[in-house]
Design a protein around this motif. Structure first.
Motif, PDB file in Angstrom:
ATOM      1  N   ILE A   1      -7.110   0.365  -2.215  1.00 47.47           N
ATOM      2  CA  ILE A   1      -6.535   0.405  -3.556  1.00 47.47           C
ATOM      3  C   ILE A   1      -7.600  -0.005  -4.557  1.00 47.47           C
TER       4      ILE A   1
ATOM      5  N   ARG B   1       0.762   4.136  -2.921  1.00 48.14           N
ATOM      6  CA  ARG B   1       0.487   5.549  -2.626  1.00 48.14           C
ATOM      7  C   ARG B   1       1.674   6.435  -2.996  1.00 48.14           C
TER       8      ARG B   1
ATOM      9  N   LEU C   1       0.822  -1.207   0.000  1.00 48.58           N
ATOM     10  CA  LEU C   1       0.000   0.000   0.000  1.00 48.58           C
ATOM     11  C   LEU C   1       0.854   1.254   0.000  1.00 48.58           C
TER      12      LEU C   1
ATOM     13  N   PRO D   1      -3.923   3.771  -6.279  1.00 51.20           N
ATOM     14  CA  PRO D   1      -4.580   4.181  -5.035  1.00 51.20           C
ATOM     15  C   PRO D   1      -6.017   4.618  -5.280  1.00 51.20           C
TER      16      PRO D   1
END
Length: 278
Positions: A55, A21, A17, A64
């Motif tokens: 996501i 991002r 993640l 994202p």
């Protein structure tokens, strides 16, 4: 990166993640090389993150999710994000808690991490509207817990109120309780922080409860990882001028640091540059 082979699934997904991002999107083959795991493992991780709503899967990878200002993730969804950053922030913030003082901890996963670091600070009076934070102290004080019968264990006051998705108690009951108290330091987790909007949250009732926290504190310490900078929720509850110290992690960009230092009297960057959320 063979050291990533034995990562727990939650830690691996936090790494994924953060990469999504930071870069605005990743491909499956890039993640398999970076994490040294199979294509199937990466795809399962992406499926899990997509179910959490953090996501969006696209052909060959992920991007994202652009969240609405009213979107409020649940505690479990947030608890797996930026793990190392939250631990670094918690250790740095805990050093600001003076033994014997009265402190307040708002809701959130970063304040939850902070609560665990505060167990060794003696004679604290802790006021919180977080069910999770209160549980940390209560569990430590049960027989066999970390604190046990040890003198100096914290006195914990849990406000009443209506429970939010992030396991905070908000609303008139919480507001009235907080408004009648006075804290030496407030450790405040936030959904978003920016120059334009100040401190904000997607939950209107939580905004009012946080506003009362800020008004009742002699010193306000915001604890938030670097992903919160520039994020704006539906409702603002404090300006940057009301913040004394912002404790964040080393993932914060140099440009953001300069901007924050122009706005706030205190910036603490915890951890090492290059650390990730695992």
């Amino acid at each position: 990166m063979s050291e990533n082979q034995n990562l727990l699934a939650e830690q691996r997904r936090a790494l994924i993640l953060d990469e999504v991002r930071r870069r605005g999107g990743v491909r499956v083959n890039e993640l398999t090389r970076k994490l040294n795991v199979s294509d199937m493992t990466v795809r399962r991780d992406l499926d899990a993150l997509a179910r959490q709503g953090v996501i969006e899967k696209v052909h060959g990878g992920a991007v994202p999710v652009v969240e609405a200002s009213t979107h409020e993730p649940g505690f479990e969804a947030k608890s797996v994000l930026e793990l190392t950053a939250k631990e670094d922030i918690a250790r740095a913030a805990a050093a600001m808690a003076v033994p014997g003082s009265a402190i307040a901890l708002s809701g959130g996963t970063t304040t939850y991490a902070l609560a665990q670091q505060l167990l060794d600070v003696p004679d604290l009076t802790v006021v919180t509207n977080s069910v999770r934070v209160a549980d940390v102290f209560h569990a430590a004080q049960r027989p066999g817990g970390a604190a046990g019968a040890r003198p100096g264990a914290a006195t914990v006051v849990l406000t009443g109120g209506v429970r939010t998705p992030s396991d905070s108690l908000v609303g008139p009951v919480a507001d009235q309780a907080i408004a009648s108290l006075h804290f030496d330091v407030l450790f405040l987790g936030v959904h978003g922080i920016s120059v334009e909007a100040g401190l904000s949250t997607p939950n209107l009732a939580e905004a009012e409860t946080n506003r009362r926290f800020v008004q009742s504190a002699r010193r306000v310490v915001v604890v938030a990882d670097h992903t919160k900078w520039g994020t704006v929720g539906l409702s603002s509850f404090a300006t940057l001028e009301q913040v004394d110290t912002f404790v964040t992690d080393a993932g914060l960009s140099a440009a953001a640091r300069e901007e924050i230092e122009e706005q706030l009297p205190g910036l603490v960057v915890a951890g090492r540059t290059g650390d990730t959320g695992a």
